[in-house]
Design a protein around this motif. Structure first.
Motif, mmCIF file in Angstrom:
data_model
loop_
_atom_site.group_PDB
_atom_site.id
_atom_site.type_symbol
_atom_site.label_atom_id
_atom_site.label_comp_id
_atom_site.label_asym_id
_atom_site.label_seq_id
_atom_site.Cartn_x
_atom_site.Cartn_y
_atom_site.Cartn_z
ATOM 1 N N LEU A 54 0.844 -1.195 0.000
ATOM 2 C CA LEU A 54 0.000 0.000 0.000
ATOM 3 C C LEU A 54 0.880 1.246 0.000
ATOM 4 O O LEU A 54 2.095 1.148 0.140
ATOM 5 N N PRO A 55 0.285 2.415 -0.133
ATOM 6 C CA PRO A 55 1.103 3.631 -0.025
ATOM 7 C C PRO A 55 1.852 3.657 1.307
ATOM 8 O O PRO A 55 1.296 3.308 2.348
ATOM 9 N N HIS A 56 3.085 4.026 1.245
ATOM 10 C CA HIS A 56 3.927 4.007 2.433
ATOM 11 C C HIS A 56 4.749 5.289 2.484
ATOM 12 O O HIS A 56 4.800 6.053 1.530
ATOM 13 N N GLY A 57 5.409 5.504 3.632
ATOM 14 C CA GLY A 57 6.253 6.672 3.790
ATOM 15 C C GLY A 57 7.701 6.362 3.460
ATOM 16 O O GLY A 57 8.179 5.254 3.699
ATOM 17 N N GLU A 58 8.380 7.309 2.883
ATOM 18 C CA GLU A 58 9.810 7.184 2.601
ATOM 19 C C GLU A 58 10.535 8.372 3.198
ATOM 20 O O GLU A 58 10.082 9.509 3.068
ATOM 21 N N PHE A 59 11.644 8.099 3.854
ATOM 22 C CA PHE A 59 12.476 9.133 4.443
ATOM 23 C C PHE A 59 13.884 8.954 3.886
ATOM 24 O O PHE A 59 14.448 7.874 3.972
ATOM 25 N N TRP A 60 14.437 10.010 3.311
ATOM 26 C CA TRP A 60 15.757 9.970 2.680
ATOM 27 C C TRP A 60 16.752 10.711 3.556
ATOM 28 O O TRP A 60 16.507 11.848 3.952
ATOM 29 N N PHE A 61 17.890 10.063 3.852
ATOM 30 C CA PHE A 61 18.912 10.648 4.710
ATOM 31 C C PHE A 61 20.302 10.380 4.143
ATOM 32 O O PHE A 61 20.523 9.362 3.473
ATOM 33 N N GLU A 62 21.234 11.265 4.464
ATOM 34 C CA GLU A 62 22.653 10.975 4.255
ATOM 35 C C GLU A 62 23.014 9.874 5.254
ATOM 36 O O GLU A 62 22.463 9.842 6.362
ATOM 37 N N PRO A 63 23.926 8.941 4.918
ATOM 38 C CA PRO A 63 24.249 7.843 5.827
ATOM 39 C C PRO A 63 24.702 8.292 7.219
ATOM 40 O O PRO A 63 24.391 7.640 8.211
ATOM 41 N N GLU A 64 25.429 9.418 7.316
ATOM 42 C CA GLU A 64 25.924 9.857 8.620
ATOM 43 C C GLU A 64 24.986 10.846 9.303
ATOM 44 O O GLU A 64 25.248 11.292 10.415
ATOM 45 N N GLU A 65 23.856 11.163 8.678
ATOM 46 C CA GLU A 65 22.902 12.128 9.244
ATOM 47 C C GLU A 65 22.248 11.561 10.508
ATOM 48 O O GLU A 65 21.879 10.391 10.558
ATOM 49 N N ALA A 66 22.116 12.403 11.531
ATOM 50 C CA ALA A 66 21.529 11.984 12.807
ATOM 51 C C ALA A 66 20.014 11.827 12.669
ATOM 52 O O ALA A 66 19.339 12.681 12.098
ATOM 53 N N VAL A 67 19.494 10.710 13.179
ATOM 54 C CA VAL A 67 18.069 10.408 13.137
ATOM 55 C C VAL A 67 17.640 9.990 14.540
ATOM 56 O O VAL A 67 18.306 9.168 15.173
ATOM 57 N N VAL A 68 16.525 10.539 15.012
ATOM 58 C CA VAL A 68 15.976 10.139 16.307
ATOM 59 C C VAL A 68 14.976 9.024 16.055
ATOM 60 O O VAL A 68 14.052 9.163 15.258
ATOM 61 N N VAL A 69 15.180 7.900 16.735
ATOM 62 C CA VAL A 69 14.278 6.756 16.612
ATOM 63 C C VAL A 69 13.899 6.270 18.004
ATOM 64 O O VAL A 69 14.574 6.559 18.989
ATOM 65 N N MET A 70 12.787 5.559 18.054
ATOM 66 C CA MET A 70 12.431 4.825 19.268
ATOM 67 C C MET A 70 12.735 3.368 18.974
ATOM 68 O O MET A 70 12.312 2.830 17.951
ATOM 69 N N ARG A 71 13.469 2.754 19.875
ATOM 70 C CA ARG A 71 13.859 1.363 19.684
ATOM 71 C C ARG A 71 13.433 0.574 20.914
ATOM 72 O O ARG A 71 13.784 0.905 22.033
ATOM 73 N N TYR A 72 12.665 -0.466 20.676
ATOM 74 C CA TYR A 72 12.250 -1.339 21.768
ATOM 75 C C TYR A 72 13.385 -2.300 22.086
ATOM 76 O O TYR A 72 14.043 -2.796 21.173
ATOM 77 N N PRO A 73 13.611 -2.583 23.371
ATOM 78 C CA PRO A 73 14.653 -3.557 23.708
ATOM 79 C C PRO A 73 14.283 -4.939 23.168
ATOM 80 O O PRO A 73 13.110 -5.288 23.086
ATOM 81 N N GLN A 74 15.297 -5.692 22.793
ATOM 82 C CA GLN A 74 15.073 -7.046 22.305
ATOM 83 C C GLN A 74 14.584 -7.913 23.459
ATOM 84 O O GLN A 74 15.092 -7.818 24.574
ATOM 85 N N PRO A 75 13.580 -8.767 23.213
ATOM 86 C CA PRO A 75 13.097 -9.630 24.295
ATOM 87 C C PRO A 75 14.171 -10.630 24.711
ATOM 88 O O PRO A 75 14.940 -11.114 23.882
ATOM 89 N N GLU A 76 14.197 -10.892 26.001
ATOM 90 C CA GLU A 76 15.147 -11.878 26.527
ATOM 91 C C GLU A 76 14.728 -13.260 26.043
ATOM 92 O O GLU A 76 13.552 -13.618 26.108
ATOM 93 N N PRO A 77 15.675 -14.058 25.558
ATOM 94 C CA PRO A 77 15.301 -15.426 25.155
ATOM 95 C C PRO A 77 14.907 -16.241 26.379
ATOM 96 O O PRO A 77 15.526 -16.129 27.440
#
Length: 90
Positions: A54-77
């Protein structure tokens, strides 16, 4: 618990959440979208959010450009629990 972190665009991972601005919704949590694919094009990092069909979003960045993300911790096995072998002798 989530962590909002700043990483280089080249270090963004599938499953991270990226801010997509206020958009049409008044609810601020709807502005964070999940990164579903990461591509490289013309030396730029392309972060794709939403469904790939379906229609989706695209974000274009320089490889070294700073990006703020939210990252969930990986679940413990889950560790295997040893169970006793019960034998029925008749």
């Amino acid at each position: 618990m989530t962590n909002r972190i700043t990483v280089a665009a080249a270090d963004v991972q599938v499953g991270d959440h990226i801010y997509n601005g206020p958009g049409a919704s008044a609810h601020p949590t709807f502005a964070w979208e999940t990164v579903t694919r990461i591509n490289m094009a013309d030396g730029l990092v392309v972060l794709i959010t939403g469904s790939l069909e379906l229609p989706h979003g695209e974000f274009w960045f320089e490889p070294e450009e700073a990006v703020v993300v939210m990252r969930y911790p990986q679940p413990e096995p889950k560790q295997a629990v040893a169970t006793a072998q019960r034998k029925h002798g008749h």
